[in-house]
Write a protein that holds these residues in place. Sequence first.
Motif: not given
Length: 321
Positions: A117, A120, A246
Amino acid sequence: MAVLYNSSLQKATFFLTGFHGLEHVHGWISIPFCSIYLTVILGNLTILHVIRTDATLHEPMYYFLAMLALTDLGLCLSTLPTVMGIFWFDAREIGIPACFTQLFFIHTLSLVESSVLLSMSIDRYVAICNPLRYSSILTPARIVKLGLSSVFRSSVLILPLPFLLKRFQYCRSHVLAHAYCLHLEIMKLACSSIIVNHIYGLFVVACTVGVDSLLIFLSYALILHTVLGKASPQERFRALNTCVSHICAVLLFYIPMIGLSLVHRFGEHLPRIVHLLMSYVYLLVPPLMNPIVYSIKTKQIRQRILKKFEFVKSLSCSRQD
C-alpha cells in the motif's frame, strides 16, 4: 477442555476455537465463510490473470495491484485450512510447528500488504506530482526491488516471533480463542515473563505499519498540495479520481486493524463474538473487497474483465450451436 502436554515442545499441540457455543451450527456458519473464501480466491486470481494476459496493463500501477492481489490471496490461503477445517470437520488440534508456521505467514503477509500500500501511494505521488519522469522513476527493476524489499523486511522482522514463542513453557490452557494462530494470543498462554515479546511486537508494528501509514499520509498531503495547485477543476477531479481505489484499499486495511486493536485493548467487557468478528473482518474484508473496489473504480480493469466474460459467454454459445 483438558489438554495433555508432552515434555517435548515439538509434540505439544494447541486447540483452535470456532464460534464457541455455536458448534451445533458450524455447518451453517461455514456457508458464508466458504462463499467469502471462494470470492477472495476467484477475485484476486481474476485480477492477476487480467494483468498478466493484457499487455496494455503492464504498467507500474497495475504491477503494484498484482502485488496486492497476490498478498491478499496468500493471506486468505494461510487461514483457510484451519478455519474451514473447524467448521467442516471439527479439526481443532494443531501442532506447535504448524501453528508457528501459520502465525509467521499471517503476520508476514499483513506487513507485506502494508508495504505494498505504501508502494502504491508512491506510485500515485510520482504519477501526479512528477508525471514527466513517471516511467523513468518507476522502472520495472525498481518495482521488483520494491516488491522484494517489502517481502524481505516483513519476513526478517516476523521471523524471530516463532523462536521467541518457542522458548516458553505453556503450562496454562492450550485452547486458542480463534480458528488460527496469532502471536499476541499464543504468548498470553505462556507461564513465564512475556515482556520481551511485548516490546519486540510493538517495535515491529512501529517499524512497519507505523512508518508506512505516516509515509502514506505524507504522500497524500503532497498529492493534495499539487492537485490544489492545478488551474482546471477537471484536472483536479481527474487527478484525485486516480487515487480513489488506493484510498479505499488503505481504509479497508487500516480501519479494521485499528478497530481490532481498540477492541483488544479496551473491549474486555464486550461479548466474545465481537472480538471474533473483528478478527475475521481484519483478515478477510481487505482481500474480499480490494478486487471488487479495483474492478469497479479502475476503468481499464473493469473493461478487461467484462471483455473476458463476453469472450467466455460467446465461446459457450458457439459450443452450444
